[in-house]
Write a protein that holds these residues in place. Structure first.
Motif, PDB file in Angstrom:
ATOM      1  N   GLU A   1      14.216 -19.106  -4.908  1.00  0.00           N
ATOM      2  CA  GLU A   1      13.359 -20.112  -4.298  1.00  0.00           C
ATOM      3  C   GLU A   1      14.127 -21.370  -3.893  1.00  0.00           C
ATOM      4  OE1 GLU A   1      10.162 -19.681  -3.415  1.00  0.00           O
ATOM      5  OE2 GLU A   1      10.574 -17.611  -4.013  1.00  0.00           O
ATOM      6  N   GLU A   2      15.440 -21.355  -4.095  1.00  0.00           N
ATOM      7  CA  GLU A   2      16.239 -22.548  -3.807  1.00  0.00           C
ATOM      8  C   GLU A   2      16.126 -22.968  -2.342  1.00  0.00           C
ATOM      9  OE1 GLU A   2      20.822 -24.110  -4.499  1.00  0.00           O
ATOM     10  OE2 GLU A   2      20.459 -21.967  -4.184  1.00  0.00           O
ATOM     11  N   ASP A   3      16.169 -22.012  -1.422  1.00  0.00           N
ATOM     12  CA  ASP A   3      16.080 -22.346  -0.009  1.00  0.00           C
ATOM     13  C   ASP A   3      14.783 -23.070   0.327  1.00  0.00           C
ATOM     14  OD1 ASP A   3      18.519 -21.244   0.450  1.00  0.00           O
ATOM     15  OD2 ASP A   3      17.787 -19.437   1.433  1.00  0.00           O
ATOM     16  N   VAL A   4      13.675 -22.598  -0.237  1.00  0.00           N
ATOM     17  CA  VAL A   4      12.385 -23.219   0.056  1.00  0.00           C
ATOM     18  C   VAL A   4      12.318 -24.615  -0.554  1.00  0.00           C
ATOM     19  CG1 VAL A   4       9.891 -23.062  -0.321  1.00  0.00           C
ATOM     20  CG2 VAL A   4      11.191 -21.029   0.335  1.00  0.00           C
ATOM     21  N   ARG A   5      12.881 -24.791  -1.747  1.00  0.00           N
ATOM     22  CA  ARG A   5      12.905 -26.128  -2.354  1.00  0.00           C
ATOM     23  C   ARG A   5      13.710 -27.091  -1.491  1.00  0.00           C
ATOM     24  NH1 ARG A   5      14.091 -23.219  -6.941  1.00  0.00           N
ATOM     25  NH2 ARG A   5      16.230 -24.038  -7.004  1.00  0.00           N
ATOM     26  N   ARG A   6      14.847 -26.626  -0.998  1.00  0.00           N
ATOM     27  CA  ARG A   6      15.666 -27.485  -0.137  1.00  0.00           C
ATOM     28  C   ARG A   6      14.942 -27.798   1.174  1.00  0.00           C
ATOM     29  NH1 ARG A   6      20.830 -28.446  -1.555  1.00  0.00           N
ATOM     30  NH2 ARG A   6      21.744 -27.210  -3.254  1.00  0.00           N
ATOM     31  N   LEU A   7      14.228 -26.810   1.697  1.00  0.00           N
ATOM     32  CA  LEU A   7      13.474 -27.029   2.926  1.00  0.00           C
ATOM     33  C   LEU A   7      12.373 -28.064   2.708  1.00  0.00           C
ATOM     34  CD1 LEU A   7      13.133 -26.209   5.857  1.00  0.00           C
ATOM     35  CD2 LEU A   7      11.717 -24.282   5.096  1.00  0.00           C
ATOM     36  N   LYS A   8      11.719 -27.988   1.561  1.00  0.00           N
ATOM     37  CA  LYS A   8      10.688 -28.982   1.221  1.00  0.00           C
ATOM     38  C   LYS A   8      11.305 -30.374   1.160  1.00  0.00           C
ATOM     39  CE  LYS A   8       6.545 -30.183  -0.462  1.00  0.00           C
ATOM     40  NZ  LYS A   8       6.739 -31.574  -0.894  1.00  0.00           N
ATOM     41  N   GLY A   9      12.538 -30.467   0.639  1.00  0.00           N
ATOM     42  CA  GLY A   9      13.221 -31.755   0.582  1.00  0.00           C
ATOM     43  C   GLY A   9      13.490 -32.324   1.966  1.00  0.00           C
TER      44      GLY A   9
ATOM     45  N   LYS B   1       4.809 -17.515   3.681  1.00  0.00           N
ATOM     46  CA  LYS B   1       3.889 -17.697   2.554  1.00  0.00           C
ATOM     47  C   LYS B   1       4.515 -18.571   1.471  1.00  0.00           C
ATOM     48  CE  LYS B   1       1.092 -15.192  -0.840  1.00  0.00           C
ATOM     49  NZ  LYS B   1       1.525 -16.058  -1.966  1.00  0.00           N
ATOM     50  N   ARG B   2       5.800 -18.323   1.172  1.00  0.00           N
ATOM     51  CA  ARG B   2       6.461 -19.121   0.137  1.00  0.00           C
ATOM     52  C   ARG B   2       6.570 -20.589   0.546  1.00  0.00           C
ATOM     53  NH1 ARG B   2      11.539 -17.913  -0.550  1.00  0.00           N
ATOM     54  NH2 ARG B   2      11.810 -16.369   1.126  1.00  0.00           N
ATOM     55  N   CYS B   3       6.767 -20.833   1.833  1.00  0.00           N
ATOM     56  CA  CYS B   3       6.810 -22.215   2.324  1.00  0.00           C
ATOM     57  C   CYS B   3       5.455 -22.890   2.148  1.00  0.00           C
ATOM     58  CB  CYS B   3       7.222 -22.247   3.787  1.00  0.00           C
ATOM     59  SG  CYS B   3       8.961 -21.893   4.102  1.00  0.00           S
ATOM     60  N   ARG B   4       4.400 -22.209   2.531  1.00  0.00           N
ATOM     61  CA  ARG B   4       3.068 -22.809   2.411  1.00  0.00           C
ATOM     62  C   ARG B   4       2.689 -22.997   0.940  1.00  0.00           C
ATOM     63  NH1 ARG B   4       3.807 -24.878   7.060  1.00  0.00           N
ATOM     64  NH2 ARG B   4       3.193 -23.651   8.896  1.00  0.00           N
ATOM     65  N   ASP B   5       3.059 -22.047   0.096  1.00  0.00           N
ATOM     66  CA  ASP B   5       2.770 -22.178  -1.327  1.00  0.00           C
ATOM     67  C   ASP B   5       3.505 -23.367  -1.939  1.00  0.00           C
ATOM     68  OD1 ASP B   5       1.131 -19.969  -1.240  1.00  0.00           O
ATOM     69  OD2 ASP B   5       2.598 -18.586  -2.116  1.00  0.00           O
TER      70      ASP B   5
ATOM     71  N   GLY C   1       3.934 -26.153  -0.486  1.00  0.00           N
ATOM     72  CA  GLY C   1       3.382 -27.396   0.039  1.00  0.00           C
ATOM     73  C   GLY C   1       4.029 -27.878   1.328  1.00  0.00           C
ATOM     74  N   ILE C   2       4.661 -26.972   2.071  1.00  0.00           N
ATOM     75  CA  ILE C   2       5.236 -27.310   3.378  1.00  0.00           C
ATOM     76  C   ILE C   2       4.184 -27.009   4.437  1.00  0.00           C
ATOM     77  CG2 ILE C   2       7.057 -26.779   5.033  1.00  0.00           C
ATOM     78  CD1 ILE C   2       8.806 -25.918   2.670  1.00  0.00           C
ATOM     79  N   TRP C   3       3.696 -28.042   5.108  1.00  0.00           N
ATOM     80  CA  TRP C   3       2.582 -27.859   6.025  1.00  0.00           C
ATOM     81  C   TRP C   3       2.915 -28.194   7.465  1.00  0.00           C
ATOM     82  CZ3 TRP C   3      -0.614 -24.745   4.090  1.00  0.00           C
ATOM     83  CH2 TRP C   3      -0.901 -24.766   2.713  1.00  0.00           C
ATOM     84  N   VAL C   4       4.153 -28.499   7.775  1.00  0.00           N
ATOM     85  CA  VAL C   4       4.529 -28.751   9.167  1.00  0.00           C
ATOM     86  C   VAL C   4       4.638 -27.422   9.903  1.00  0.00           C
ATOM     87  CG1 VAL C   4       5.759 -30.870   8.541  1.00  0.00           C
ATOM     88  CG2 VAL C   4       7.005 -28.693   8.661  1.00  0.00           C
ATOM     89  N   PRO C   5       4.598 -27.420  11.254  1.00  0.00           N
ATOM     90  CA  PRO C   5       4.755 -26.164  12.000  1.00  0.00           C
ATOM     91  C   PRO C   5       6.085 -25.477  11.683  1.00  0.00           C
ATOM     92  CG  PRO C   5       3.904 -27.879  13.434  1.00  0.00           C
ATOM     93  CD  PRO C   5       4.278 -28.554  12.146  1.00  0.00           C
ATOM     94  N   ILE C   6       6.038 -24.145  11.546  1.00  0.00           N
ATOM     95  CA  ILE C   6       7.238 -23.338  11.280  1.00  0.00           C
ATOM     96  C   ILE C   6       7.316 -22.265  12.356  1.00  0.00           C
ATOM     97  CG2 ILE C   6       8.443 -21.879   9.621  1.00  0.00           C
ATOM     98  CD1 ILE C   6       6.841 -23.182   7.387  1.00  0.00           C
ATOM     99  N   LEU C   7       8.408 -22.277  13.127  1.00  0.00           N
ATOM    100  CA  LEU C   7       8.540 -21.365  14.261  1.00  0.00           C
ATOM    101  C   LEU C   7       9.598 -20.305  13.995  1.00  0.00           C
ATOM    102  CD1 LEU C   7       8.514 -24.032  17.113  1.00  0.00           C
ATOM    103  CD2 LEU C   7       6.573 -22.772  16.153  1.00  0.00           C
ATOM    104  N   PRO C   8       9.301 -19.043  14.296  1.00  0.00           N
ATOM    105  CA  PRO C   8      10.289 -17.978  14.099  1.00  0.00           C
ATOM    106  C   PRO C   8      11.364 -18.004  15.176  1.00  0.00           C
ATOM    107  CG  PRO C   8       8.294 -17.075  15.055  1.00  0.00           C
ATOM    108  CD  PRO C   8       7.999 -18.509  14.770  1.00  0.00           C
TER     109      PRO C   8
END
Length: 356
Positions: free
Chosen positions: A180-188, A213-217, A219-226
């Motif tokens: 989950e480290e990547d998602v934590r860093r992304l949240k930062g 899903k992991r991003c939304r869980d 608490g990342i709510w900005v637009p995410i584009l593939p």
């Protein structure tokens, strides 16, 4: 009567509006480093602008490439009237260098930045910090906000297959915390001021949906584009797998290898474009169903022909038309490819070189 002044609409607001509308949109990424002659890059962007992307993305680079990137951004905005998302990196940049780049971007009319740590320097196995510089994208986001307030809207990068330097890539038995480290860093990065996320390319629908899903869980709510990467050569698949720790589905790799062995360039091109179009259709339908929007970010570089072919297939085969609402027809091709993929088993493990 005097006409009322039209307020400036930031790229972040444009993206949010496109997501909320549910209409199909896309953006194109180009690299001055791959087009040494500025006029060739500008002509490539001009041709692709005929497809009406929501914005043009221009990468940063080492040495004088940064100044070429800023000049390209200025020309695109002035002559094509398209918003530009300019990359800015930490690699080999002191704070004075960053300040100079930001000031030049302001003078060029740039209002949107994709904030990145940057590539690992040539000759090193790990990224090397710069004296009096910044070490991470979240630090650069915060620095830009302190220096320029809200003049720039900021985007950052996400990594559905995990960052190439993630600890999860180095350890097959990585803990949940490490994965989950990547998602934590992304949240930062988002907490530091990022307003949207543009993701590294990914070739597996399940991987993308799990990442989202992991991003939304978290608490990342900005637009995410593939991110969407055209792929028509087996050699390119090998390079991507080893350099970016991107998992290449076995069915895709096997077919590309067969085309390479048969010297069938046309067959490889057609198959890979059909695969990427089907994958993109699945990304889009998933985004529509979950209210995530219907947007794609294409890594064009020198693959203009491939990107045009994918967009044409999205319209002709799947009904996706730029600026229009989603089609009703469902996609079956990508699902069939995944069934043929031995339950989506991949030819490379996380962080491992591509294996034949």
């Amino acid at each position: 009567k005097m006409k009322p002044k039209t307020g400036f609409v930031s790229l972040a607001e444009r993206i949010a509006g496109a997501v909320a509308s549910g209409t199909f949109f896309y953006s194109f990424e180009f690299s001055p480093a791959r087009d040494p002659k500025p006029e060739e890059l500008q002509e490539r962007i001009r041709r692709m602008s005929e497809l009406h992307p929501l914005w043009i993305d221009i990468t940063w680079g080492f040495g004088d490439i940064g100044s070429r990137s800023i000049e390209a951004a200025r020309v695109v905005q002035k002559h094509l009237g398209l918003p530009v998302l300019l990359h800015l990196i930490c690699t080999d940049m002191t704070k004075s260098d960053i300040d100079a780049a930001l000031d030049a971007a302001v003078l060029a009319g740039v209002r949107a930045l994709l904030v990145l740590r940057g590539y690992t320097q040539a000759g090193y196995s790990k990224w090397q910090p710069c004296d009096d510089g910044l070490n991470h994208a979240d630090e650069l986001c915060a620095y830009i906000r302190r220096r320029h307030g809200t003049h720039f809207c900021l985007g950052v990068a996400g990594f559905p297959d995990t960052h190439p330097e993630s600890r999860a890539n180095l350890n097959e038995r990585a803990s949940i915390w490490e994965r989950e480290e990547d998602v934590r860093r992304l949240k930062g990065k988002v907490d530091a001021g990022a307003e949207f996320i543009v993701c590294q390319f990914c070739f597996d629908v399940a991987t993308w949906r799990d990442f989202l899903k992991r991003c939304r869980d978290a608490g990342i709510w900005v637009p995410i584009l593939p991110g969407v990467q055209p792929l028509s050569e087996y050699a390119s698949a090998r390079l991507l797998a080893s350099a970016w720790s991107v998992k290449i589905p076995r069915a895709l790799a096997t077919r590309l290898r067969e085309f390479e062995q048969a010297s069938d360039v046309t067959g490889a091109f057609d198959f890979s474009c059909e695969f990427v179009a089907a994958l993109s259709d699945s990304f889009l339908r998933g985004g529509t169903a979950s209210n995530e929007g219907s947007g794609l970010h294409f890594f064009v570089y020198d693959a203009e022909r491939e990107v045009r072919a994918v967009i044409a297939l999205l319209e002709e085969r799947y009904g996706w038309r730029q600026g229009c609402k989603p089609p009703a027809k469902r996609s079956a091709l990508c699902q069939q490819v995944r069934k043929d993929d031995d339950n989506s088993k991949n030819v490379c493990d996380s962080g491992a070189p591509f294996r034949d």
